[in-house]
Design an enzyme around this catalytic site. Structure first.
Site, PDB file in Angstrom:
ATOM      1  N   THR A 154       0.623  -1.187  -0.359  1.00  0.00           N
ATOM      2  CA  THR A 154       0.358   0.256   0.198  1.00  0.00           C
ATOM      3  C   THR A 154       0.832   1.057   0.016  1.00  0.00           C
ATOM      4  O   THR A 154       1.627   1.106   0.790  1.00  0.00           O
ATOM      5  CB  THR A 154      -1.430  -0.031   1.099  1.00  0.00           C
ATOM      6  OG1 THR A 154      -1.692   0.630   1.117  1.00  0.00           O
ATOM      7  CG2 THR A 154      -0.289   0.440   2.577  1.00  0.00           C
ATOM      8  N   CYS A 180      -4.064   7.336   7.093  1.00  0.00           N
ATOM      9  CA  CYS A 180      -4.449   5.781   7.776  1.00  0.00           C
ATOM     10  C   CYS A 180      -3.959   5.102   8.523  1.00  0.00           C
ATOM     11  O   CYS A 180      -1.884   4.612   7.867  1.00  0.00           O
ATOM     12  CB  CYS A 180      -4.713   5.457   6.495  1.00  0.00           C
ATOM     13  SG  CYS A 180      -5.419   6.538   4.908  1.00  0.00           S
ATOM     14  N   HIS A 219      -5.815  -1.227   4.696  1.00  0.00           N
ATOM     15  CA  HIS A 219      -5.489   0.238   4.258  1.00  0.00           C
ATOM     16  C   HIS A 219      -6.964   1.219   5.076  1.00  0.00           C
ATOM     17  O   HIS A 219      -7.647   1.224   4.113  1.00  0.00           O
ATOM     18  CB  HIS A 219      -5.390   0.449   3.179  1.00  0.00           C
ATOM     19  CG  HIS A 219      -4.343   2.140   2.976  1.00  0.00           C
ATOM     20  ND1 HIS A 219      -3.848   2.823   1.977  1.00  0.00           N
ATOM     21  CD2 HIS A 219      -4.810   2.968   3.628  1.00  0.00           C
ATOM     22  CE1 HIS A 219      -3.937   3.795   2.072  1.00  0.00           C
ATOM     23  NE2 HIS A 219      -4.028   4.366   3.328  1.00  0.00           N
TER      24      HIS A 219
END
Lengths: 207, 163
Positions: B25, B31, B48
């Protein structure tokens, strides 16, 4: 007038937002040009509704190294303005404005960072005063904040705020570069659903 | 050993794979990236997440967006690939404060709240967090290598590490 969901945006409304984006960012780019003493070329404003999963890539690659100057817009709207410059362009802006010779972002000091923030502030002032002129919306702004990092990480901040209740984000985007091709950036106005309704309503009255 | 495919996980997204594939990711900010791994069958999962709690949001149709629902879904999908939930271990990264706005307590703390939620949920599910690289004010790209269980964390200006 009832609340409309921006997913149901019409072609006519897209044109209205585009036109608003063109005028407002035109005003902002004139200010930026004056600040740095360059002539800027600006793209036609784009109205985009993107899925969260795609949001980290809206400024190119999620890992692109950018300087993001972010301002919260309050008052009649709940919005954010993001001035995104490629890291190299941020260095250019600092060098042009302060007569410096910085070659790496790591060399930025507090003054350099505050000059970039102030650039964000001035552009937001120009953008929003244009928007106010033809919508009549009263708008107020936060102190700008800067982050120089991966585009995706910077975008996570507005994404969390604006894709909180929806799985998409609505924004009006303008890309710009200077005529010597050394400066590259994107200017984005992000709107929540209420703000979309207010802008459309007030533009409707005006047109 | 053959190099696996690299599979991208977007924001509010999750995926599970078997060795030798790699899950990545890119540009994690506030996040949190949650990597779960079963070292016996070499099955890995990566989520995520954007927000701590699906019950606070009206439109919570996407389980990968929230810490609570993403972890449950991730485990389910990994079990379907042959993992055993009692063998899972976790590594987490992200939860940074990208912008420091004043008078915006809630938003300012979103990274912290995401980490707290992830930590609590994993604890409730008895999944140990064996490594983490969280907080601070910079972005991270992560890669979960399912052949080894290594989580690679890349940054701009803050180094690369394997956790």
């Amino acid at each position: 007038m009832g609340e409309k969901y921006y997913q149901d945006i019409t072609e006519e409304e897209i044109d209205m937002l585009k036109e608003a984006g063109n005028i407002a960012s035109g005003n902002a780019m004139t200010s930026l040009g004056k600040l740095i003493g360059c002539t800027l070329d600006m793209s036609v404003a784009n109205v985009r509704i993107e899925k969260i999963q795609e949001l980290t890539d809206i400024l190119g690659d999620a890992e692109s190294f950018i300087a993001g100057m972010l301002i919260n817009v309050y008052g009649d709207l709940n919005a954010m303005l993001l001035l995104a410059l490629e890291a190299e362009s941020a260095i250019k802006v600092v060098n042009l404005m302060l007569g410096k010779d910085v070659s790496h972002v790591e060399e930025f000091d507090e003054i350099d960072l505050s000059v970039l923030c102030e650039t964000g502030n001035i552009l937001a002032g120009s953008y929003l005063s244009a928007l106010n002129t033809f919508t009549g919306l009263e708008l107020d702004v936060s102190i700008p904040q800067i982050s120089i990092d991966m585009a995706g990480a910077i975008l996570s901040y507005p994404a969390i705020e604006f894709a909180r209740n929806d799985n998409t984000m609505l924004f009006i985007e303008t890309m710009f570069k200077d005529t010597n091709q050394v400066l590259n950036g994107t200017y984005i106005l992000i709107l929540d659903n209420d703000s979309y309704n207010k802008v459309i309503d007030s533009l409707g009255k005006w047109l | 050993m053959s190099e696996g495919h690299i599979i991208k996980v977007g924001m509010a997204d999750l995926n599970v794979v078997k060795a030798p594939d790699i899950l990545t990711t890119l540009g994690l900010g506030s996040c949190v990236g949650i990597a779960l791994y079963d070292s016996i069958v070499k099955v890995g999962g990566l989520a995520h997440i954007m927000l701590p709690d699906s019950t606070q949001i009206k439109n919570n149709s996407n389980p990968a967006k929230f810490a609570d629902t993403a972890i449950v879904k991730l485990i389910e999908d990994m079990v379907n690939l042959g993992a055993k939930s009692s063998r899972l271990v976790a590594k987490i990264a992200g939860g940074a404060h990208m912008f420091e706005f004043k008078n915006m307590d809630d938003m300012m703390r979103i990274g912290t709240r995401n980490i707290a939620a992830v930590t609590q949920i994993l604890e409730e599910l008895s999944i140990p967090i064996i490594a983490s690289d969280t907080g601070s004010n910079y972005g991270r790209t992560i890669e979960l290598h399912t052949s080894t269980g290594v989580l690679l964390v890349r940054t701009i200006g803050h180094g690369i590490k394997e956790i």
